[in-house]
Write a protein that holds these residues in place. Structure first.
Motif, PDB file in Angstrom:
ATOM      1  N   MET A  35       0.845  -1.323  -0.138  1.00  0.00           N
ATOM      2  CA  MET A  35      -0.314   0.255   0.644  1.00  0.00           C
ATOM      3  C   MET A  35       1.206   1.719  -0.060  1.00  0.00           C
ATOM      4  O   MET A  35       1.393   1.403   0.934  1.00  0.00           O
ATOM      5  N   THR A  91      -4.478   6.675  -1.171  1.00  0.00           N
ATOM      6  CA  THR A  91      -3.564   5.053  -0.620  1.00  0.00           C
ATOM      7  C   THR A  91      -3.525   4.417  -2.217  1.00  0.00           C
ATOM      8  O   THR A  91      -5.009   4.398  -2.935  1.00  0.00           O
ATOM      9  N   GLN A 125      -2.798   0.917  -4.177  1.00  0.00           N
ATOM     10  CA  GLN A 125      -2.198  -0.417  -4.140  1.00  0.00           C
ATOM     11  C   GLN A 125      -1.501  -0.717  -5.064  1.00  0.00           C
ATOM     12  O   GLN A 125      -2.455  -0.964  -6.418  1.00  0.00           O
TER      13      GLN A 125
END
Length: 261
Positions: free
Chosen positions: A88, A96, A98
C-alpha cells in the motif's frame, strides 16, 4: 519476478476510487501536475510527488521531496524502496494506492461496485378504526315519550376584582425623587399588606443596566474581530498570499505546516 509480469496501481482511497493505472514505462512519475505520467488531483499530493522505476527484480519507489511524504505500508520512504505485490503506497494522509503484480493467465481485478441504495418503503395508508359503539335498544314505551328539552346553562357571574396598584407605580407616586407628588397614600389608600419599599434598592437597578450594555458591546466587538480574522485567513489561503504577510511563512514552518500553492 518474471519479465512478462504486468504491474499496475489501484486507487483504494482518494480521488476516483478503484481507478487502475498500468505501469508500462521504465520510469513513471506521479503527482498533481498535469505533466506527470499519473496525475493525482488531491491537495495532499505535491506537484511532483514520487517516481516508480522498473528494474530486473521489479519496481522500486522513490520520493521526490514531497511536502506530505510518501509511505509504503505505513512507513515513510527515505530512499529507493522495492515494492512487493499488495503493498500500500500512501500520499500524505488522504490517498492510498495498491501496488499489484499481474501474472500471465490471471484474471484482471474487477473494480468494486458501489452498493445500491435501498429503495424507500412506501407507507401503506392506515384505515381509521371503526367505532365499536352501538346504541342501546329503545323499547316501545320509551319511543312514544316526549323528549325533554335541554336546559340552558346558567351564565357564570363574574366576581368584581378590586383594582390593585402595582408596587413600582405606588413607589414612584410615594417617593418625590421619582417625580411623584407624594400623594399616593391619599390617592390610592394605604399600601397593600406585605409591601416593603426601599427607594435605594430600586435606584441600584439603574447601574446594572449600564454594565449589561457595556458587556454586550465588548462581546460584539470580540465577535467582529474573530470574523475579520477568519475572513483574512481564508483570503490568504485562497489567493496564496503567504509571502505577502510578514512572518506568516516562518510561523507555518515552525509548526510543521509548509504552505503549498
Amino acid at each position: 519476478m518474471q519479465g512478462n509480469n504486468a504491474f499496475r496501481l489501484i486507487v483504494r482511497r482518494g480521488p476516483q476510487p478503484n481507478q487502475v493505472y498500468e505501469l508500462t514505462n521504465e520510469v513513471t512519475n506521479l503527482g498533481r501536475d498535469i505533466t506527470n505520467d499519473i496525475v493525482i488531483n488531491d491537495r495532499e499530493a505535491s506537484r511532483h510527488h514520487l517516481r516508480f522505476m522498473r528494474g530486473a527484480d521489479g519496481f522500486t519507489i522513490e520520493d521526490l521531496g514531497s511536502t506530505n511524504g510518501t509511505f509504503v505500508n505505513g512507513k515513510r520512504v527515505t530512499g529507493a524502496t522495492p515494492l512487493k505485490n499488495g503493498d500500500m503506497v500512501g500520499l500524505g494522509e488522504t490517498v492510498t494506492l495498491q501496488f499489484e503484480v499481474v501474472r500471465p493467465g490471471a484474471a484482471p481485478a474487477q473494480p468494486v461496485q458501489a452498493a445500491q441504495p435501498e429503495q424507500p418503503v412506501q407507507p401503506q395508508p392506515v384505515q381509521p378504526p371503526q367505532p365499536s359503539y352501538t346504541p342501546p335498544p329503545v323499547s316501545e314505551d320509551d319511543r312514544y315519550k316526549p323528549q325533554q328539552a335541554a336546559q340552558p346553562e346558567q351564565p357564570v357571574q363574574q366576581q368584581p376584582v378590586e383594582a390593585q396598584v402595582p408596587q413600582q407605580e405606588y413607589a414612584q407616586q410615594a417617593d418625590p425623587s421619582y417625580g411623584g407628588s407624594g400623594t399616593a397614600q391619599a390617592a390610592y389608600g394605604p399600601p397593600p399588606p406585605g409591601y416593603d419599599y426601599d427607594p435605594y434598592a430600586m435606584r441600584g437597578d439603574e447601574g446594572s443596566s449600564t454594565t449589561q450594555w457595556f458587556l454586550i458591546g465588548c462581546l460584539g466587538l470580540l465577535l467582529l474581530c474573530c470574523c475579520l480574522t477568519v475572513v483574512l485567513a481564508v483570503g490568504v489561503d485562497t489567493f496564496c498570499l503567504y509571502e505577502d504577510v510578514p512572518g506568516l511563512t516562518n510561523i507555518l514552518n515552525a509548526i510543521g505546516r509548509v504552505p503549498t500553492c
